[in-house]
Scaffold this active site. Sequence first.
Site, short mmCIF file in Angstrom:
data_model
loop_
_atom_site.label_atom_id
_atom_site.label_comp_id
_atom_site.label_asym_id
_atom_site.label_seq_id
_atom_site.Cartn_x
_atom_site.Cartn_y
_atom_site.Cartn_z
N HIS A 28 0.83 -1.21 0.00
CA HIS A 28 0.00 0.00 0.00
C HIS A 28 0.86 1.26 0.00
CE1 HIS A 28 -2.75 -2.94 2.19
NE2 HIS A 28 -3.51 -2.55 1.18
N GLN A 63 -8.00 -7.48 -10.59
CA GLN A 63 -8.72 -6.31 -10.07
C GLN A 63 -8.35 -5.05 -10.85
OE1 GLN A 63 -9.41 -5.19 -5.71
NE2 GLN A 63 -7.56 -4.04 -6.17
N ARG A 97 -3.53 -10.33 4.36
CA ARG A 97 -3.91 -11.66 4.84
C ARG A 97 -2.71 -12.47 5.32
NH1 ARG A 97 -7.67 -10.88 0.56
NH2 ARG A 97 -9.85 -11.05 1.25
#
Lengths: 286, 286
Positions: free
Chosen positions: A40, A156, A190
Amino acid sequence: MSQTKILTENRSIQAVIKNVRSRGQTIGLVPTMGSLHAGHLSLVEESNKRCEITVVTIFVNPLQFNEENDLRNYPRDLAADVSILDQLSVDYVFAPSPEELYPPGYSLSVDVGPLSKILEGRFRPGHFSGVATVLLKLFHLIPADTAFFGFKDYQQLKVVQQVVKDTNLPIKIVGCPTVREEDGLAKSSRNQLLSPTERQRAKCIYESLQEAQKMVDDGEYDAKRIMQSMRRHIHQATGKVDYVALVNPDTLTPENDLTKNTLALIAVRLGDVRLIDNRLIKVGNG
Amino acid sequence: MSQTKILTENRSIQAVIKNVRSRGQTIGLVPTMGSLHAGHLSLVEESNKRCEITVVTIFVNPLQFNEENDLRNYPRDLAADVSILDQLSVDYVFAPSPEELYPPGYSLSVDVGPLSKILEGRFRPGHFSGVATVLLKLFHLIPADTAFFGFKDYQQLKVVQQVVKDTNLPIKIVGCPTVREEDGLAKSSRNQLLSPTERQRAKCIYESLQEAQKMVDDGEYDAKRIMQSMRRHIHQATGKVDYVALVNPDTLTPENDLTKNTLALIAVRLGDVRLIDNRLIKVGNG
């Protein structure tokens, strides 16, 4: 001394962005589900580099979870996230509640078509519809010039590009390289759900992607044989393969013979944790 | 001397609107399928009154037609439309081709949920998805302050409001009163497809709406009996009723007893032509 402003209401972020727009400043948007990691942060840094104002959204979007357990277990730590973003001088964090984005009576959904039904879409029905729907809302609430997405979630990224193109949204979509742990495991929120043993085994995912490249380098161009080898490697590490695929990087349609650069995609379950990764397999000179 | 500028390409209208926006002028949008009549013109006049710049879109949207014949027969006359809009000093007409809005590879669609599945949605599957999808595109291409829609297509107005609300689009939706012929028939581009006999019979639609109001005024509050009477009136004029409904004007859910203002909706086929209309039935003092 915190500089990052945190907003949780639609009308607040809209007012702020309207103000930014009226000053003529460029806006970069980094949509996230929080639990921020180096992946990120590389998106935030890219936004900081390219845009005058950076907005990070933190929203664990229920619409894109097809498994209740996955939604419940998804890691959340807003305070830690904001502290990290503050250090990167992010201007605004938009962190709405589910009720703020989906109030009673909410009923709209976006169907992105065939691209959203293959690979991840096959194993996670409704996932990309949820992604497309929330991003449409976020793009409307925060009309940015540019939005940043990681290559790790490659499908995505393609879905977002399809949404933007098909709806004529005036926003530029930028893809950024996957950030990896030292053993090659792609950074993912995750990962922290893995047990120490599972974490050790998880490096098999990247290894199998590297193996695909090595086979091509050694003259193997048959997709079936390469995928067999990748699967075998995952199974040896006791991982369960959802899919292994070798596809055209633009269309995500399968390649049988690797005659040009091909994207290898993989989805694996280790215990209860599902991880995905991908890499471009370079074929010959192109 | 024509003042209205006609644009047919996405990038042209986007460039023009960007320019208008940078001058800080307010924009009114009137989305139409052309074959303009007094109903459309009242929307244009409302836009002219409220906004500095008015953009009219003319696009017979294939996605919202569920019958091929209806799409083929839908009246088209761009030259006449532009001439009318020029007289009203409309600033811009956006009239793209189907290929411009839906190029090869296009695949997105918007599902608006339950509101889009009842009444018109039941008889025209996919209709409101097509409406929502094209409007999302037009709202992105032409980021207006306000968009204008007629009450004649009342359910469409509610669908548009739902799209705007659910996707947090920063645009105001204004509904405008239905414009009628002298005998009460609601203005519609499809009226010109009626034979002289059908045109004569078509007034039964408005008459049945008026009848509903008269029954309520005379003390009849039972929805079933009122709808029976409306249907009978249509049948007497050899019309085929797709539906007659008495609903809550906000939710479009059926009312059994008329205890407050109620919307009467009707869809009728006369020969090959399908017409819809509605009116608010006033109950007591409110």
